[in-house]
Design a protein around this motif. Structure first.
Motif, PDB file in Angstrom:
ATOM      1  N   LEU A 278      -4.006  -4.160  -4.013  1.00 47.31           N
ATOM      2  CA  LEU A 278      -5.271  -3.457  -3.825  1.00 47.31           C
ATOM      3  C   LEU A 278      -6.371  -4.074  -4.682  1.00 47.31           C
ATOM      4  CD1 LEU A 278      -6.307  -0.828  -2.351  1.00 47.31           C
ATOM      5  CD2 LEU A 278      -5.943   0.333  -4.534  1.00 47.31           C
ATOM      6  N   PRO A 284      -6.440  -5.059   4.293  1.00 49.44           N
ATOM      7  CA  PRO A 284      -6.637  -3.673   4.704  1.00 49.44           C
ATOM      8  C   PRO A 284      -5.588  -2.765   4.065  1.00 49.44           C
ATOM      9  CG  PRO A 284      -6.726  -5.163   6.602  1.00 49.44           C
ATOM     10  CD  PRO A 284      -6.247  -5.969   5.434  1.00 49.44           C
ATOM     11  N   ILE A 285      -5.966  -1.514   3.837  1.00 53.93           N
ATOM     12  CA  ILE A 285      -5.064  -0.563   3.193  1.00 53.93           C
ATOM     13  C   ILE A 285      -3.747  -0.441   3.959  1.00 53.93           C
ATOM     14  CG2 ILE A 285      -4.768   1.830   2.444  1.00 53.93           C
ATOM     15  CD1 ILE A 285      -6.840   0.353   0.810  1.00 53.93           C
ATOM     16  N   PRO A 297       0.127   5.336   6.368  1.00 52.37           N
ATOM     17  CA  PRO A 297      -0.977   5.270   5.397  1.00 52.37           C
ATOM     18  C   PRO A 297      -1.193   6.586   4.662  1.00 52.37           C
ATOM     19  CG  PRO A 297      -1.618   4.253   7.469  1.00 52.37           C
ATOM     20  CD  PRO A 297      -0.300   4.940   7.723  1.00 52.37           C
ATOM     21  N   SER A 298      -0.992   7.691   5.350  1.00 53.84           N
ATOM     22  CA  SER A 298      -1.197   8.990   4.702  1.00 53.84           C
ATOM     23  C   SER A 298      -0.151   9.236   3.624  1.00 53.84           C
ATOM     24  CB  SER A 298      -1.160  10.116   5.742  1.00 53.84           C
ATOM     25  OG  SER A 298       0.082  10.142   6.426  1.00 53.84           O
ATOM     26  N   SER A 301      -1.042   7.008   0.698  1.00 53.77           N
ATOM     27  CA  SER A 301      -2.170   7.547  -0.060  1.00 53.77           C
ATOM     28  C   SER A 301      -1.742   8.723  -0.934  1.00 53.77           C
ATOM     29  CB  SER A 301      -3.276   7.984   0.906  1.00 53.77           C
ATOM     30  OG  SER A 301      -4.412   8.406   0.189  1.00 53.77           O
ATOM     31  N   THR A 311      -7.011   7.965  -4.880  1.00 58.59           N
ATOM     32  CA  THR A 311      -6.521   7.415  -3.621  1.00 58.59           C
ATOM     33  C   THR A 311      -6.765   5.906  -3.592  1.00 58.59           C
ATOM     34  OG1 THR A 311      -8.621   7.631  -2.443  1.00 58.59           O
ATOM     35  CG2 THR A 311      -7.142   9.546  -2.458  1.00 58.59           C
ATOM     36  N   TYR A 313      -8.221   4.214  -1.308  1.00 58.72           N
ATOM     37  CA  TYR A 313      -9.567   3.978  -0.791  1.00 58.72           C
ATOM     38  C   TYR A 313     -10.610   4.134  -1.898  1.00 58.72           C
ATOM     39  CZ  TYR A 313      -7.025   4.629   3.564  1.00 58.72           C
ATOM     40  OH  TYR A 313      -6.112   4.523   4.583  1.00 58.72           O
ATOM     41  N   ARG A 314     -10.472   5.189  -2.681  1.00 65.57           N
ATOM     42  CA  ARG A 314     -11.429   5.426  -3.759  1.00 65.57           C
ATOM     43  C   ARG A 314     -11.287   4.371  -4.849  1.00 65.57           C
ATOM     44  NH1 ARG A 314     -10.297  10.641  -5.045  1.00 65.57           N
ATOM     45  NH2 ARG A 314     -11.641  11.323  -3.356  1.00 65.57           N
ATOM     46  N   ARG A 316     -10.233   1.269  -4.587  1.00 67.14           N
ATOM     47  CA  ARG A 316     -10.807  -0.008  -4.157  1.00 67.14           C
ATOM     48  C   ARG A 316     -12.327   0.054  -4.197  1.00 67.14           C
ATOM     49  NH1 ARG A 316      -8.659  -3.468   0.788  1.00 67.14           N
ATOM     50  NH2 ARG A 316      -7.567  -4.478  -0.935  1.00 67.14           N
ATOM     51  N   GLY A 317     -12.898   1.188  -3.850  1.00 69.61           N
ATOM     52  CA  GLY A 317     -14.355   1.330  -3.907  1.00 69.61           C
ATOM     53  C   GLY A 317     -14.878   1.186  -5.314  1.00 69.61           C
TER      54      GLY A 317
END
Length: 327
Positions: A278, A284-285, A297-298, A301, A311, A313-314, A316-317
């Motif tokens: 990551l 991609p995730i 993916p769920s 996560s 998470t 996603y967060r 990586r952001g």
């Protein structure tokens, strides 16, 4: 190369380069000159800024030239010194400079995460190479054309890579021995109090028993199988069967020595790999989840958040995408 001409090393110091691998590479050259009483090697420092390079520990190192430096000769060696956030340092100017050196016939090398930039320049395609174990998975995903190894250093023709830390010493001792004999390399190692010279057959990481602080052969064997099968996890029952014990015995073994179940230990190991991917790649995730043994993916996560408090996603952001850790 003329017998009376020192072999020149050009060190490209990228910003946030790590100090230890750089100094571990340059000091054996100085000591070889001292021990032999001759100028066997000389060196220069080059940096994209042109005046200095900033180390990952905040130190500033003056450089001799910028990327307008004269090209290295056919008998020279160019060493890329990388460190943190290495993907940012693979600039168009740096890549063009490296390709120009390679076209001139210089041997091309890297220490620490510098191999990432060499690979980005296409200079490791079809070659054997190594990088620090923490960056191995991300590098393998980003550069599938490179034949990646987990050894402390790799010498493949005119391509040289060392994994980071003190592995630069072993690479340089290898080159000194190759050029001027084992006795001189041993003298240099003695001067550095480097009592165990490693070869390109030595692996980077401590043995599993040393890492986990437990010397239990069957436990180490099970953990080795886990680490080798992160993308397709093996059930605890199968791990126990292959290790010649019952599932209950395997559970007791992990509880006694690691204070967690085999399932929990395996999950933590897979999540650690996922976190490296990551932070180090733009995959991609969903691909990171699959590469770490999660089919959903769920679920990935949910497990990731339970382990790291955020998470994927967060995280990586926040991290801003590919970011290579230092070694």
């Amino acid at each position: 190369m003329a017998a009376d001409r020192p072999r020149r090393f050009t060190f490209l110091l990228l910003d946030r380069f790590t100090m230890l691998p750089f100094t571990a590479a340059i000091e054996p050259l100085r000591l070889a000159n001292r021990a032999s009483g001759r100028a066997l090697y000389d060196w220069r420092l080059v940096g994209p800024r042109g005046d200095m390079a900033i180390c990952s520990n905040g130190s500033r190192v003056l450089v001799d030239a910028g990327l307008d430096a004269e090209a290295a000769g056919r008998d020279d060696v160019v060493i890329v010194c990388g460190g943190t956030e290495i993907a940012r340092e693979a600039t168009r100017a740096s890549l063009a400079w490296l390709r120009r050196q390679a076209r001139g016939g210089a041997a091309m090398g890297a220490v620490c995460t510098g191999a990432w930039v060499l690979a980005e320049a296409g200079l490791l395609d079809g070659r054997k190479a190594t990088i620090h174990w923490e960056n191995h998975d991300g590098f393998a995903e980003a550069f599938p054309k490179v034949d990646l190894f987990r050894s402390v250093f790799v010498h493949d023709g005119n391509r040289l890579t060392a994994a980071g830390g003190t592995s630069s010493i072993d690479l340089m001792l290898h080159l000194i021995a190759e050029g001027h004999g084992d006795a001189l390399a041993a003298d240099v190692a003695d001067q550095m109090l480097h009592t165990a010279i490693r070869t390109d057959q030595d692996r980077q990481r401590l043995s599993i028993p040393t890492r986990i602080g437990v010397r239990h052969p069957r436990l180490a064997a099970v953990i080795a199988r886990m680490e080798a099968n992160l993308e397709d996890p093996i059930s605890p029952a199968q791990l126990a069967l292959d290790a010649g014990m019952s599932t209950r015995q395997l559970e007791r073994l992990f509880r006694r020595y690691l204070n967690r179940s085999p399932k929990r230990y395996y999950m933590e190991t897979r999540l650690a790999r996922a976190r490296n991917l990551l932070m180090q790649t733009e995959l991609p995730i969903i691909e990171i989840a699959l590469a770490s043994g999660f089919s959903s993916p769920s679920h990935f996560s949910k497990c990731y958040r339970a382990q790291y408090g955020s998470t994927p996603y967060r995280e990586r952001g926040v991290s801003g995408g590919a970011s290579i850790t230092e070694s």
